[in-house]
Design an enzyme around this catalytic site. Structure first.
Site, mmCIF file in Angstrom:
data_model
loop_
_atom_site.group_PDB
_atom_site.id
_atom_site.type_symbol
_atom_site.label_atom_id
_atom_site.label_comp_id
_atom_site.label_asym_id
_atom_site.label_seq_id
_atom_site.Cartn_x
_atom_site.Cartn_y
_atom_site.Cartn_z
ATOM 1 N N SER A 66 0.812 -1.211 0.000
ATOM 2 C CA SER A 66 0.000 0.000 0.000
ATOM 3 C C SER A 66 0.851 1.268 0.000
ATOM 4 C CB SER A 66 -0.982 -0.002 1.167
ATOM 5 O OG SER A 66 -0.325 -0.353 2.350
ATOM 6 N N TYR A 114 -3.934 -3.890 -2.682
ATOM 7 C CA TYR A 114 -3.509 -2.931 -1.665
ATOM 8 C C TYR A 114 -4.202 -1.578 -1.735
ATOM 9 C CZ TYR A 114 0.178 -6.232 -0.562
ATOM 10 O OH TYR A 114 0.862 -7.345 -0.157
ATOM 11 N N LYS A 144 8.819 1.952 8.670
ATOM 12 C CA LYS A 144 8.662 2.422 10.058
ATOM 13 C C LYS A 144 8.788 1.265 11.059
ATOM 14 C CE LYS A 144 5.905 6.460 8.792
ATOM 15 N NZ LYS A 144 4.584 7.078 8.770
ATOM 16 N N LYS A 182 5.560 5.760 17.208
ATOM 17 C CA LYS A 182 4.115 6.059 17.182
ATOM 18 C C LYS A 182 3.320 4.784 16.941
ATOM 19 C CE LYS A 182 3.537 5.539 12.657
ATOM 20 N NZ LYS A 182 2.523 4.803 11.890
HETATM 21 N N1 NAI Z 1 0.608 1.825 4.537
HETATM 22 C C1 NAI Z 1 0.877 3.001 5.081
HETATM 23 O O1 NAI Z 1 -0.035 3.821 5.283
HETATM 24 C C2 NAI Z 1 2.276 3.356 5.432
HETATM 25 C C3 NAI Z 1 3.258 2.396 5.608
HETATM 26 N N2 NAI Z 1 4.523 2.763 5.949
HETATM 27 C C4 NAI Z 1 5.559 1.763 6.142
HETATM 28 O O2 NAI Z 1 5.909 1.198 4.875
HETATM 29 C C5 NAI Z 1 6.426 -0.118 5.059
HETATM 30 C C6 NAI Z 1 5.735 -1.050 4.074
HETATM 31 O O3 NAI Z 1 4.382 -1.114 4.477
HETATM 32 P P1 NAI Z 1 3.126 -1.228 3.524
HETATM 33 O O4 NAI Z 1 3.413 -0.934 2.114
HETATM 34 O O5 NAI Z 1 2.067 -0.439 4.153
HETATM 35 O O6 NAI Z 1 2.813 -2.779 3.751
HETATM 36 P P2 NAI Z 1 1.811 -3.715 2.970
HETATM 37 O O7 NAI Z 1 1.458 -4.782 3.923
HETATM 38 O O8 NAI Z 1 0.724 -2.908 2.355
HETATM 39 O O9 NAI Z 1 2.730 -4.296 1.823
HETATM 40 C C7 NAI Z 1 3.914 -4.975 2.118
HETATM 41 C C8 NAI Z 1 4.626 -5.194 0.824
HETATM 42 O O10 NAI Z 1 5.861 -5.828 1.104
HETATM 43 C C9 NAI Z 1 5.971 -6.934 0.229
HETATM 44 N N3 NAI Z 1 6.839 -7.934 0.823
HETATM 45 C C10 NAI Z 1 6.555 -8.894 1.712
HETATM 46 N N4 NAI Z 1 7.653 -9.656 1.936
HETATM 47 C C11 NAI Z 1 8.636 -9.154 1.148
HETATM 48 C C12 NAI Z 1 9.982 -9.513 0.904
HETATM 49 N N5 NAI Z 1 10.551 -10.552 1.495
HETATM 50 N N6 NAI Z 1 10.690 -8.767 0.033
HETATM 51 C C13 NAI Z 1 10.120 -7.701 -0.572
HETATM 52 N N7 NAI Z 1 8.856 -7.348 -0.407
HETATM 53 C C14 NAI Z 1 8.124 -8.059 0.444
HETATM 54 C C15 NAI Z 1 4.547 -7.419 0.027
HETATM 55 O O11 NAI Z 1 4.459 -8.213 -1.130
HETATM 56 C C16 NAI Z 1 3.852 -6.080 -0.134
HETATM 57 O O12 NAI Z 1 3.995 -5.589 -1.435
HETATM 58 C C17 NAI Z 1 6.183 -0.469 6.545
HETATM 59 O O13 NAI Z 1 7.371 -0.282 7.246
HETATM 60 C C18 NAI Z 1 5.166 0.571 6.989
HETATM 61 O O14 NAI Z 1 5.276 0.886 8.358
HETATM 62 C C19 NAI Z 1 4.882 4.062 6.115
HETATM 63 C C20 NAI Z 1 3.961 5.049 5.933
HETATM 64 C C21 NAI Z 1 2.587 4.778 5.587
HETATM 65 O O1 13P Z 2 2.633 4.985 9.143
HETATM 66 C C1 13P Z 2 1.466 5.106 8.891
HETATM 67 C C2 13P Z 2 0.776 6.406 8.862
HETATM 68 O O2 13P Z 2 1.688 7.456 8.902
HETATM 69 C C3 13P Z 2 0.649 3.896 8.663
HETATM 70 O O3 13P Z 2 0.311 3.352 9.894
HETATM 71 P P1 13P Z 2 -0.047 1.816 9.994
HETATM 72 O O4 13P Z 2 1.175 1.045 9.612
HETATM 73 O O5 13P Z 2 -0.480 1.612 11.401
HETATM 74 O O6 13P Z 2 -1.186 1.582 9.027
#
Ligand code: NAI
Ligand code: 13P
Length: 367
Positions: A21, A59, A116, A201
């Site tokens: 996402s 996502y 994060k 956070k």
């Molecule tokens: N979703 C949000 O609103 C926000 C997320 N973040 C941070 O971004 C980071 C990623 O989170 P999201 O995209 O939200 O997670 P998500 O759960 O939406 O997606 C995770 C992604 O990582 C991939 N993945 C899983 N295992 C993997 C591997 N071994 N190698 C490469 N890719 C792999 C998955 O296929 C997927 O595309 C986290 O640290 C999160 O805290 C930061 C700001 C906002």
């Molecule tokens: O980092 C985020 C917002 O800034 C997303 O938070 P969550 O990983 O709890 O969805």
């Protein structure tokens, strides 16, 4: 729409590693800022859907992605010519992902973490993992953090973030690439504070989710948020952060967004636990990354090493372990002071770093 911002980024090749996402949303921000963006997805079908249909239904349901956004499952294609490489993968896989991208990286490219979490096995922050794995100079390591719930940004609801790098010029370059009409990016050189704001956070949002699941109201949550920012600040300052960063977008701003939003995965995970699900059941129900759950033990380990108390995070750990009932979580409920303690909204010493920096700056101007 062509704007001054678009023009500044004309011809700027950037890569986003990770198409969950946040990676997909951030790729859209970069496209809307005028960059030439390729996102790398681990799974071929996800890359194919983004490349062909301009969608990522798993996502970001219902979001139309920019026509100019390219996607691939081939790292060599994603990284070709990319001066900025944004990393949006789970914290626990980052180290391996870095090793995978190393052969295709340009020696001058800057790597920017959007992640994060902290690495569980080493307690390292993501910028430390980047330096450790690829032996990068600090001027090639950046971080972006802030109140950035992905789906809201994908819908172009306005917000902002902070781009941080030890070198201000590099932070400015990252911010220029990542400034879209609905996403304003500020800069600082406090990588530690910017990164820790995003990590910590999540732990407070878990606590908020837990008490929400129990059914407690706004007083409890306000108390946890307020004491939570004090815990976050004290921990971060002890690691060298500027307390001002913790009262900015990457600290308080992100804390508010994550604690309030039902879209937050950490908040949601906490709520499930507060409703009585076990940690394992909660993990099974979550389809996405909730970094906070993994970060609790290493953060407490770091706090112990520095002799810092983190009462809220300690209680979250006890609830996760099943050693405390969710209904007992709360900064006041577990207090057993013989003598009532002063509130100290901002902990003792938290501003010392600010004064030291101010003094150094003044000395620098005089020199
Ligand atoms: N979703 C949000 O609103 C926000 C997320 N973040 C941070 O971004 C980071 C990623 O989170 P999201 O995209 O939200 O997670 P998500 O759960 O939406 O997606 C995770 C992604 O990582 C991939 N993945 C899983 N295992 C993997 C591997 N071994 N190698 C490469 N890719 C792999 C998955 O296929 C997927 O595309 C986290 O640290 C999160 O805290 C930061 C700001 C906002
Ligand atoms: O980092 C985020 C917002 O800034 C997303 O938070 P969550 O990983 O709890 O969805």
């Amino acid at each position: 729409m062509v704007t001054g911002r678009n023009l500044r980024n004309r011809g700027r090749r950037v890569a986003v590693i990770g198409a969950g996402s946040w990676g997909t949303t951030f790729a859209k921000v970069l496209c809307d800022a005028g960059c030439d963006v390729t996102v790398w997805a681990r799974r071929r079908e996800v890359a194919h859907e983004i490349q062909v249909a301009k969608r990522n239904t798993q996502y970001l349901a219902g979001i139309n992605l920019p026509k100019s956004l390219k996607a691939t499952d081939d790292l060599s294609v994603a990284l070709r010519g990319a001066g900025l490489v944004f990393l949006a993968v789970p914290s626990q896989t980052l180290r391996q992902n870095l090793l995978d991208i190393e052969p295709y990286l340009d020696r001058r490219s800057v790597l920017v973490s959007l992640v994060k979490g902290v690495e569980k096995t080493t307690t390292m922050r993501m910028s430390q993992v980047m330096a450790d794995t690829l032996d990068l100079d600090p001027t090639r390591i950046g971080v972006i953090s802030g109140p950035n719930i992905a789906l809201e940004i994908a819908k172009e609801q306005p917000t902002g973030g902070v781009a941080s790098c030890a070198d201000l010029t590099v932070a400015q370059e990252i911010a220029t690439a990542a400034s879209a009409p609905y996403f304003r990016t500020y800069v600082n050189t406090d990588v530690v504070g910017t990164e820790l704001g995003g990590v910590l956070k999540n732990l407070i949002a878990l606590a908020i989710g837990i008490v929400d699941g129990v059914g407690y109201g706004e007083n409890t949550k306000a108390a946890i948020i307020t004491r939570g920012i004090a815990e976050m600040t004290q921990f971060s300052v002890a690691h060298g952060a500027d307390p001002a960063t913790l009262s900015g977008l990457a600290g308080l701003g992100d804390l508010i967004a994550t604690c309030q939003s039902p879209l937050s995965r950490n908040n949601t995970a906490g709520r499930l636990i507060g409703q009585g699900y076990t940690q394992e059941e909660t993990r099974e129900q979550m389809q996405q990354v909730a970094e906070g759950i993994t970060s609790v033990p290493p953060v407490l380990e770091l706090a112990r090493e520095l002799g810092i108390r983190m009462p809220i995070v300690e209680q979250v750990q006890m609830v996760l372990d099943g050693r405390m009932a969710p209904k007992d979580l709360g900064p006041h409920l577990a207090t057993e002071d013989d003598v009532p303690q002063p509130e100290q909204a901002i902990p003792d010493g938290a501003h010392e770093g600010t004064w030291r920096r101010l003094l150094n700056r003044l000395k620098g101007t005089q020199a």
